[in-house]
Design a protein around this motif. Structure first.
Motif, PDB file in Angstrom:
ATOM      1  N   GLU A 111       4.280  -1.873   3.691  1.00 33.55           N
ATOM      2  CA  GLU A 111       4.713  -0.489   3.474  1.00 33.55           C
ATOM      3  C   GLU A 111       6.226  -0.447   3.276  1.00 33.55           C
ATOM      4  O   GLU A 111       6.965  -1.232   3.875  1.00 33.55           O
ATOM      5  CB  GLU A 111       4.320   0.381   4.677  1.00 33.55           C
ATOM      6  N   ASN A 112       6.680   0.507   2.432  1.00 36.68           N
ATOM      7  CA  ASN A 112       8.103   0.615   2.100  1.00 36.68           C
ATOM      8  C   ASN A 112       8.836   1.740   2.818  1.00 36.68           C
ATOM      9  O   ASN A 112      10.058   1.740   2.842  1.00 36.68           O
ATOM     10  CB  ASN A 112       8.276   0.903   0.608  1.00 36.68           C
ATOM     11  N   TYR A 113       8.091   2.736   3.279  1.00 39.43           N
ATOM     12  CA  TYR A 113       8.734   3.916   3.855  1.00 39.43           C
ATOM     13  C   TYR A 113       8.273   4.055   5.293  1.00 39.43           C
ATOM     14  O   TYR A 113       7.069   3.974   5.584  1.00 39.43           O
ATOM     15  CB  TYR A 113       8.370   5.166   3.048  1.00 39.43           C
ATOM     16  N   GLY A 132       0.867  -4.888  -5.103  1.00 42.51           N
ATOM     17  CA  GLY A 132       0.417  -3.507  -4.997  1.00 42.51           C
ATOM     18  C   GLY A 132      -0.487  -3.101  -6.153  1.00 42.51           C
ATOM     19  O   GLY A 132      -1.702  -2.935  -6.015  1.00 42.51           O
ATOM     20  N   THR A 133       0.132  -2.931  -7.340  1.00 40.58           N
ATOM     21  CA  THR A 133      -0.568  -2.388  -8.500  1.00 40.58           C
ATOM     22  C   THR A 133      -1.847  -3.147  -8.852  1.00 40.58           C
ATOM     23  O   THR A 133      -2.861  -2.529  -9.181  1.00 40.58           O
ATOM     24  CB  THR A 133       0.396  -2.413  -9.712  1.00 40.58           C
ATOM     25  N   ALA A 134      -1.827  -4.450  -8.773  1.00 42.32           N
ATOM     26  CA  ALA A 134      -3.003  -5.231  -9.168  1.00 42.32           C
ATOM     27  C   ALA A 134      -4.178  -5.023  -8.214  1.00 42.32           C
ATOM     28  O   ALA A 134      -5.319  -5.304  -8.572  1.00 42.32           O
ATOM     29  CB  ALA A 134      -2.653  -6.721  -9.262  1.00 42.32           C
ATOM     30  N   MET A 142       5.136 -10.500  -7.228  1.00 43.69           N
ATOM     31  CA  MET A 142       4.462  -9.207  -7.177  1.00 43.69           C
ATOM     32  C   MET A 142       3.349  -9.229  -8.232  1.00 43.69           C
ATOM     33  O   MET A 142       2.984 -10.289  -8.734  1.00 43.69           O
ATOM     34  CB  MET A 142       5.472  -8.075  -7.413  1.00 43.69           C
ATOM     35  N   SER A 143       2.804  -8.063  -8.561  1.00 43.28           N
ATOM     36  CA  SER A 143       1.640  -8.033  -9.471  1.00 43.28           C
ATOM     37  C   SER A 143       1.901  -8.790 -10.773  1.00 43.28           C
ATOM     38  O   SER A 143       1.038  -9.508 -11.260  1.00 43.28           O
ATOM     39  CB  SER A 143       1.258  -6.586  -9.797  1.00 43.28           C
ATOM     40  N   HIS A 144       3.092  -8.609 -11.358  1.00 40.03           N
ATOM     41  CA  HIS A 144       3.312  -9.130 -12.709  1.00 40.03           C
ATOM     42  C   HIS A 144       3.824 -10.567 -12.725  1.00 40.03           C
ATOM     43  O   HIS A 144       3.843 -11.186 -13.780  1.00 40.03           O
ATOM     44  CB  HIS A 144       4.288  -8.219 -13.471  1.00 40.03           C
ATOM     45  N   SER A 168       0.805  -1.226   0.000  1.00 34.35           N
ATOM     46  CA  SER A 168       0.000   0.000   0.000  1.00 34.35           C
ATOM     47  C   SER A 168       0.838   1.276   0.000  1.00 34.35           C
ATOM     48  O   SER A 168       0.335   2.345   0.324  1.00 34.35           O
ATOM     49  CB  SER A 168      -0.945  -0.026   1.199  1.00 34.35           C
ATOM     50  N   LYS A 169       2.113   1.171  -0.404  1.00 35.93           N
ATOM     51  CA  LYS A 169       2.929   2.393  -0.471  1.00 35.93           C
ATOM     52  C   LYS A 169       2.271   3.400  -1.415  1.00 35.93           C
ATOM     53  O   LYS A 169       1.765   3.001  -2.471  1.00 35.93           O
ATOM     54  CB  LYS A 169       4.344   2.071  -0.940  1.00 35.93           C
ATOM     55  N   THR A 170       2.272   4.662  -1.013  1.00 38.97           N
ATOM     56  CA  THR A 170       1.681   5.805  -1.731  1.00 38.97           C
ATOM     57  C   THR A 170       0.143   5.792  -1.755  1.00 38.97           C
ATOM     58  O   THR A 170      -0.474   6.733  -2.261  1.00 38.97           O
ATOM     59  CB  THR A 170       2.182   5.983  -3.192  1.00 38.97           C
TER      60      THR A 170
HETATM   61  C1  LIG Z   1       6.208  -1.983  -4.490  1.00 40.46           C
HETATM   62  C2  LIG Z   1       6.616  -3.342  -4.040  1.00 40.46           C
HETATM   63  C3  LIG Z   1       5.818  -4.464  -4.314  1.00 40.46           C
HETATM   64  C4  LIG Z   1       4.541  -4.423  -5.100  1.00 40.46           C
HETATM   65  O1  LIG Z   1       4.794  -4.219  -6.452  1.00 40.46           O
HETATM   66  P1  LIG Z   1       3.613  -4.249  -7.551  1.00 40.46           P
HETATM   67  O2  LIG Z   1       4.333  -4.431  -8.810  1.00 40.46           O
HETATM   68  O3  LIG Z   1       2.913  -2.930  -7.436  1.00 40.46           O
HETATM   69  O4  LIG Z   1       2.725  -5.379  -7.199  1.00 40.46           O
HETATM   70  C5  LIG Z   1       6.242  -5.679  -3.797  1.00 40.46           C
HETATM   71  N1  LIG Z   1       7.377  -5.803  -3.080  1.00 40.46           N
HETATM   72  C6  LIG Z   1       8.167  -4.748  -2.812  1.00 40.46           C
HETATM   73  C7  LIG Z   1       9.403  -4.944  -2.024  1.00 40.46           C
HETATM   74  C8  LIG Z   1       7.817  -3.490  -3.292  1.00 40.46           C
HETATM   75  O5  LIG Z   1       8.614  -2.452  -3.036  1.00 40.46           O
END
Ligand SMILES: *Cc1c(COP(=O)(O)O)cnc(C)c1O
Length: 229
Positions: free
Chosen positions: A56-58, A219-221, A201-203, A35-37
């Motif tokens: 979260e990343n930050y 995230g994106t998906a 991740m999403s892709h 859920s970053k951003t």
């Molecule tokens: C942003 C992020 C994701 C998610 O990426 P998406 O391509 O949006 O699914 C997963 N893992 C890490 C470590 C990220 O920074």
């Protein structure tokens, strides 16, 4: 149905289909909503659709959301690169940390977590792509770091995490994820008892699930394209 709840359903269907293809039980695979951003009201929407675990990343952004959504009892994963001066805040407010790649940071996390809480759940990040710039330890460093992290009193080492290089090549993605699984299995033969593979991740979540992911970070998906930082 909101877009977010539809996206969550679609993502779970992708996980379930890949699990079926691999002969795995989809219940073994946790969906982490990255859920970053993304602003808190949209996380609330995801939570209303049943999503419990958020990544979260930050640190500052994560702490603000943990505070704003405290009434929901969510599970929070820190998945960004971690500097030692932020270790205390992460240990105090998050439930999981995925990006451990230095013993010094792990020691600070353990110390800051302390004995009066459940241990902080931890994954070691491994660079399985061999790129110069990325975070994560080399595979040949994993046994040493894992042994040291597993011995810390207030962390619980759960497994390994990786972010392979972006690629359209599905076979390459599968080789990278398979390498992380094989490394986890090798560590378990040394008695580490690791149950978690944080990958996909999403892709590329299908490739990750086919190779044994137990937690996919998406995230994106779920939330749509992020604005470029
Ligand atoms: C942003 C992020 C994701 C998610 O990426 P998406 O391509 O949006 O699914 C997963 N893992 C890490 C470590 C990220 O920074």
């Amino acid at each position: 149905m909101t877009t977010i709840s539809a996206n969550l359903q679609a993502t779970k269907s992708r996980i379930a289909a890949a699990a079926r293809q691999a002969g795995r039980n989809e219940a073994e695979i946790t969906l982490l909503a990255v859920s970053k951003t993304v602003p808190p009201p949209r996380l609330r929407e995801a939570a209303a659709a049943g999503q419990r675990a958020f990544g979260e990343n930050y640190v500052q952004e994560g702490l603000a959301k943990i505070g704003a959504l405290a009434d929901l009892g969510l599970e929070w994963h820190f998945i960004g690169p971690l500097q030692s001066n932020k270790a205390r805040a992460v240990a105090e407010h998050f439930d999981w940390v995925h990006g451990i790649d230095r013993l010094k940071v792990a020691e600070r996390l353990s110390q800051a977590r302390g004995a009066d809480r459940t241990p902080l759940q931890a994954c070691i990040q491994v660079n399985i792509s061999g790129e110069a710039s990325k975070h994560g330890i080399r595979p040949d460093e994993a046994a040493g770091l894992a042994g040291a992290v597993a011995a810390l009193p207030h962390l619980r080492l759960r497994g390994l995490m990786a972010i392979p290089e972006p690629s359209e090549d599905s076979a390459l993605a599968r080789r990278r994820f398979a390498a992380l699984r094989e490394l986890r299995d090798a560590l378990n033969r040394q008695g580490l008892g690791l149950d978690t593979l944080s990958m996909g991740m999403s892709h590329d979540l299908e490739e990750a699930v086919l190779e044994g992911a137990t937690l996919v970070r998406v995230g994106t998906a779920i939330f749509g394209e992020r604005a470029q930082a």
